[in-house]
Design a protein around this motif. Structure first.
Motif, PDB file in Angstrom:
ATOM      1  N   GLN A  30     -41.577 -18.918 -45.317  1.00 32.79           N
ATOM      2  CA  GLN A  30     -42.412 -17.709 -45.349  1.00 32.79           C
ATOM      3  C   GLN A  30     -43.749 -17.970 -44.661  1.00 32.79           C
ATOM      4  OE1 GLN A  30     -42.039 -14.525 -46.485  1.00 32.79           O
ATOM      5  NE2 GLN A  30     -39.877 -14.918 -46.856  1.00 32.79           N
ATOM      6  N   LEU A  31     -44.260 -19.194 -44.844  1.00 29.15           N
ATOM      7  CA  LEU A  31     -45.570 -19.521 -44.274  1.00 29.15           C
ATOM      8  C   LEU A  31     -45.496 -19.854 -42.777  1.00 29.15           C
ATOM      9  CD1 LEU A  31     -47.010 -21.710 -47.181  1.00 29.15           C
ATOM     10  CD2 LEU A  31     -47.908 -19.513 -46.441  1.00 29.15           C
ATOM     11  N   SER A  32     -44.279 -20.163 -42.309  1.00 28.90           N
ATOM     12  CA  SER A  32     -44.173 -20.514 -40.882  1.00 28.90           C
ATOM     13  C   SER A  32     -44.298 -19.246 -40.032  1.00 28.90           C
ATOM     14  CB  SER A  32     -42.855 -21.230 -40.612  1.00 28.90           C
ATOM     15  OG  SER A  32     -41.794 -20.407 -40.993  1.00 28.90           O
ATOM     16  N   PRO A  33     -44.879 -19.379 -38.838  1.00 36.28           N
ATOM     17  CA  PRO A  33     -45.105 -18.198 -38.015  1.00 36.28           C
ATOM     18  C   PRO A  33     -43.803 -17.630 -37.430  1.00 36.28           C
ATOM     19  CG  PRO A  33     -45.757 -20.177 -36.842  1.00 36.28           C
ATOM     20  CD  PRO A  33     -45.372 -20.604 -38.215  1.00 36.28           C
ATOM     21  N   GLY A  34     -43.840 -16.377 -37.003  1.00 30.50           N
ATOM     22  CA  GLY A  34     -42.665 -15.752 -36.379  1.00 30.50           C
ATOM     23  C   GLY A  34     -42.036 -14.708 -37.275  1.00 30.50           C
ATOM     24  N   ASN A  35     -41.501 -13.663 -36.647  1.00 26.11           N
ATOM     25  CA  ASN A  35     -40.854 -12.582 -37.385  1.00 26.11           C
ATOM     26  C   ASN A  35     -39.353 -12.630 -37.117  1.00 26.11           C
ATOM     27  OD1 ASN A  35     -40.000 -10.218 -38.497  1.00 26.11           O
ATOM     28  ND2 ASN A  35     -41.311  -8.878 -37.279  1.00 26.11           N
ATOM     29  N   PRO A  36     -38.536 -12.872 -38.160  1.00 23.36           N
ATOM     30  CA  PRO A  36     -37.091 -12.958 -37.938  1.00 23.36           C
ATOM     31  C   PRO A  36     -36.517 -11.700 -37.281  1.00 23.36           C
ATOM     32  CG  PRO A  36     -37.643 -13.530 -40.204  1.00 23.36           C
ATOM     33  CD  PRO A  36     -38.887 -13.056 -39.569  1.00 23.36           C
ATOM     34  N   ALA A  37     -37.074 -10.533 -37.636  1.00 22.01           N
ATOM     35  CA  ALA A  37     -36.562  -9.277 -37.058  1.00 22.01           C
ATOM     36  C   ALA A  37     -36.784  -9.261 -35.546  1.00 22.01           C
ATOM     37  CB  ALA A  37     -37.262  -8.090 -37.704  1.00 22.01           C
ATOM     38  N   ARG A  38     -37.926  -9.784 -35.123  1.00 16.69           N
ATOM     39  CA  ARG A  38     -38.230  -9.854 -33.682  1.00 16.69           C
ATOM     40  C   ARG A  38     -37.273 -10.840 -33.004  1.00 16.69           C
ATOM     41  NH1 ARG A  38     -39.970  -6.997 -29.767  1.00 16.69           N
ATOM     42  NH2 ARG A  38     -41.730  -6.198 -30.970  1.00 16.69           N
ATOM     43  N   VAL A  39     -36.965 -11.936 -33.699  1.00 14.03           N
ATOM     44  CA  VAL A  39     -36.032 -12.939 -33.143  1.00 14.03           C
ATOM     45  C   VAL A  39     -34.664 -12.305 -32.919  1.00 14.03           C
ATOM     46  CG1 VAL A  39     -34.821 -15.120 -33.649  1.00 14.03           C
ATOM     47  CG2 VAL A  39     -37.233 -14.898 -34.191  1.00 14.03           C
ATOM     48  N   ILE A  40     -34.218 -11.508 -33.915  1.00 16.53           N
ATOM     49  CA  ILE A  40     -32.891 -10.876 -33.807  1.00 16.53           C
ATOM     50  C   ILE A  40     -32.896  -9.812 -32.708  1.00 16.53           C
ATOM     51  CG2 ILE A  40     -31.210  -9.439 -35.043  1.00 16.53           C
ATOM     52  CD1 ILE A  40     -32.202 -10.797 -37.621  1.00 16.53           C
ATOM     53  N   ALA A  41     -33.942  -8.991 -32.720  1.00 16.82           N
ATOM     54  CA  ALA A  41     -33.984  -7.860 -31.778  1.00 16.82           C
ATOM     55  C   ALA A  41     -34.200  -8.328 -30.342  1.00 16.82           C
ATOM     56  CB  ALA A  41     -35.097  -6.905 -32.192  1.00 16.82           C
ATOM     57  N   GLY A  42     -34.853  -9.443 -30.177  1.00 21.06           N
ATOM     58  CA  GLY A  42     -35.152  -9.937 -28.835  1.00 21.06           C
ATOM     59  C   GLY A  42     -36.561  -9.547 -28.423  1.00 21.06           C
ATOM     60  N   GLU A  43     -37.075 -10.279 -27.431  1.00 24.19           N
ATOM     61  CA  GLU A  43     -38.472 -10.104 -27.013  1.00 24.19           C
ATOM     62  C   GLU A  43     -38.751  -8.706 -26.469  1.00 24.19           C
ATOM     63  OE1 GLU A  43     -41.195 -12.034 -27.312  1.00 24.19           O
ATOM     64  OE2 GLU A  43     -39.904 -13.248 -28.596  1.00 24.19           O
ATOM     65  N   ARG A  44     -37.748  -8.097 -25.795  1.00 23.43           N
ATOM     66  CA  ARG A  44     -38.005  -6.821 -25.119  1.00 23.43           C
ATOM     67  C   ARG A  44     -37.675  -5.603 -25.988  1.00 23.43           C
ATOM     68  NH1 ARG A  44     -35.505  -8.230 -19.187  1.00 23.43           N
ATOM     69  NH2 ARG A  44     -36.976  -9.875 -18.684  1.00 23.43           N
ATOM     70  N   ALA A  45     -37.234  -5.834 -27.219  1.00 27.01           N
ATOM     71  CA  ALA A  45     -36.831  -4.699 -28.084  1.00 27.01           C
ATOM     72  C   ALA A  45     -38.047  -3.864 -28.473  1.00 27.01           C
ATOM     73  CB  ALA A  45     -36.151  -5.238 -29.331  1.00 27.01           C
ATOM     74  N   SER A  46     -37.796  -2.575 -28.743  1.00 27.14           N
ATOM     75  CA  SER A  46     -38.889  -1.673 -29.114  1.00 27.14           C
ATOM     76  C   SER A  46     -39.335  -1.954 -30.545  1.00 27.14           C
ATOM     77  CB  SER A  46     -38.419  -0.231 -28.998  1.00 27.14           C
ATOM     78  OG  SER A  46     -37.397  -0.008 -29.955  1.00 27.14           O
ATOM     79  N   GLU A  47     -40.530  -1.484 -30.872  1.00 27.77           N
ATOM     80  CA  GLU A  47     -41.072  -1.643 -32.227  1.00 27.77           C
ATOM     81  C   GLU A  47     -40.154  -0.982 -33.255  1.00 27.77           C
ATOM     82  OE1 GLU A  47     -43.609  -3.200 -34.023  1.00 27.77           O
ATOM     83  OE2 GLU A  47     -43.533  -4.372 -32.183  1.00 27.77           O
ATOM     84  N   ALA A  48     -39.599   0.190 -32.875  1.00 24.67           N
ATOM     85  CA  ALA A  48     -38.727   0.943 -33.789  1.00 24.67           C
ATOM     86  C   ALA A  48     -37.483   0.125 -34.135  1.00 24.67           C
ATOM     87  CB  ALA A  48     -38.334   2.264 -33.142  1.00 24.67           C
ATOM     88  N   ALA A  49     -36.941  -0.550 -33.120  1.00 24.85           N
ATOM     89  CA  ALA A  49     -35.740  -1.373 -33.346  1.00 24.85           C
ATOM     90  C   ALA A  49     -36.063  -2.540 -34.288  1.00 24.85           C
ATOM     91  CB  ALA A  49     -35.221  -1.899 -32.016  1.00 24.85           C
ATOM     92  N   VAL A  50     -37.255  -3.130 -34.083  1.00 21.55           N
ATOM     93  CA  VAL A  50     -37.671  -4.246 -34.946  1.00 21.55           C
ATOM     94  C   VAL A  50     -37.849  -3.750 -36.376  1.00 21.55           C
ATOM     95  CG1 VAL A  50     -39.500  -5.956 -35.363  1.00 21.55           C
ATOM     96  CG2 VAL A  50     -38.757  -5.487 -33.033  1.00 21.55           C
TER      97      VAL A  50
END
Lengths: 337, 115
Positions: A30-50
């Protein structure tokens, strides 16, 4: 004889240990940086998808709800699903075939450590301050000091590239298909009566086991030497010798078992290092076990798989130490008290 | 009718509750401080995780002390290290750490109600 009460007490203590490990793993991730949803969606995914993925995974729930769900799932042996490595695949299923590979490597490494370490330690103690003793102590010191990421490539260079005695990587010769019964290649080939494949598997396992087992061997031999030196100076050894018992019999019958107690503890603690060492060894020898997987999923940010691997390592380490405790009290029943 | 609690439970219980209260206060302060730097939700998540870290470490330390404490005491006596470390002291310290972590986690959880 080990009492049932002792075993039950030890098994009950596994509950807070596992809860502690699970909580630590949860909090660190939990304390480590990064959002798992962003990892799954990919770097170019929209905010809504995340946001949609966050909602689906329950990442929007309050943290205590996520913690409770994590513990509840663990209680049901549900380690979650992989985000990236094998998207949607259960982590438990992923580890089912990867873990035996690492376990086999660690067990063979430990066996190498025990089979070489104990005799070296005994010989070193019996021939104290001789050339053999000095050589074995120097060897042990070297073994403890040399890191796997250095000794691994050096051994590959010597035994595989220069001498051509052992293969550089993989688990079995290309002419054989790896059977999948237990996941332990040496056991599976024996179970199916494929003796040539078994020899090939052992041949492939030798160098990685040696690399992973060197540290263990060094530590065991050092411990065995000092423990044996102490035991052979005890009164009961002198008494046995005074009664006319042969030196070798006295050493092995009375000395060895008593000297083994601290060594058994080291063996148990060492097993954790072996599992940790598997991460490097598998990477160096391209063995597709949990260690190599751990490196990949950390790089990918695949948190459920990281959590699963750390938890499985913790459970195995705890169980091995429980086994060590039981062996310990078998060797010296006073320890139960 | 008075309910008598055995000393074996009362003393560690008191230690746990006192540490939990200290943890609750520290957790409240931490949530407030973390909120200055970021949003409230992230602050509660970070504080909860830090509390969980203390709680997890405490649990591991406590069970480790119970499992191996006597052995370590004997080893120290045998090696004449005179470090004054005892299994009972370690258990007491770890109980406090568990309580502190629980207090922090509790405050962080309660503060998320209504989010």
């Amino acid at each position: 004889m080990i009492s049932k009460r002792y075993i039950v007490k030890r098994l009950l203590l596994l509950i807070p240990v596992l809860l502690g490990v699970a909580t630590l793993v949860f909090s660190i991730l939990q304390l480590s940086p990064g959002n798992p949803a962003r990892v799954i969606a990919g770097e170019r995914a929209s905010e809504a998808a995340v946001r949609e993925i966050e909602r689906r995974l329950g990442l929007n729930d309050p943290i205590w709800v996520q913690y409770g769900r994590f513990l509840w799932d663990l209680l049901h042996l549900d380690l979650g699903e992989s985000y990236v490595y094998r998207r949607g695949q259960p982590v438990a299923g992923l580890l089912r075939w990867k873990f035996p590979i690492t376990m086999e490597l660690a067990v063979f490494g430990q066996l190498a450590g025990i089979l070489f370490g104990i005799p070296i330690g005994i010989i070193s103690a019996v021939k104290q301050d001789s050339l053999t003793d000095h050589l074995s102590r120097f060897g042990a010191l070297t073994g403890i000091s040399v890191p796997i990421f250095w000794s691994g490539p050096l051994l590959i260079l010597l035994f595989s590239v220069t001498l051509g005695w052992f293969p550089t990587s993989t688990r079995i010769g290309s002419e054989y298909t790896a059977p999948q019964v237990t996941g332990l290649l040496t056991v599976d080939t024996l179970l199916l009566g494929q003796y040539e494949a078994f020899i090939s598997a052992v041949h492939h396992l030798f160098l990685p086991s040696l690399v992973i087992g060197v540290y263990s061997m060094a530590l065991i031999s050092r411990m065995m030497r000092s423990s044996m030196l102490e035991v052979i100076r005890k009164d009961y050894i002198r008494t046995a010798r005074a009664k006319g018992q042969g030196a070798k019999i006295t050493l092995m019958k009375h000395g060895f078992r008593n000297a083994l107690i601290p060594v058994v503890t080291v063996i148990g603690i060492q097993f954790g290092s072996l599992l940790g060492g598997a991460v490097l060894t598998e990477t160096v020898f391209a063995i597709p076990g949990v260690g190599k997987l751990l490196v990949t999923v950390i790089q990918d940010g695949d948190y459920p798989v990281v959590q699963g691997i750390v938890l499985v390592f913790a459970v195995v380490f705890t169980l091995v130490n429980l086994l060590v405790d039981l062996t310990y009290s078998y060797l010296d029943p006073r320890i139960e008290q | 009718m008075s309910l008598s609690v055995p000393d074996q439970i009362r003393a560690p219980g008191r230690r746990l509750v006192t540490a939990a209260l200290a943890g609750a206060i520290a957790g409240g302060v931490a949530v407030a401080v973390f909120t200055i730097d970021g949003d409230f939700r992230t602050a509660t998540e970070q504080v909860f995780s830090l509390g969980a870290l203390a709680f997890g470490l405490g649990l591991l330390g406590w069970s480790g002390s119970v499992m191996a404490g006597t052995g370590i005491e004997n080893m120290q006596r045998y090696m004449k290290t005179r470090s004054n470390w005892t299994e009972a002291d370690s258990r007491r310290a770890m109980t406090r750490l568990i309580g502190f972590g629980l207090g922090v986690m509790l405050v962080a959880s309660v503060s998320t109600v209504g989010l």
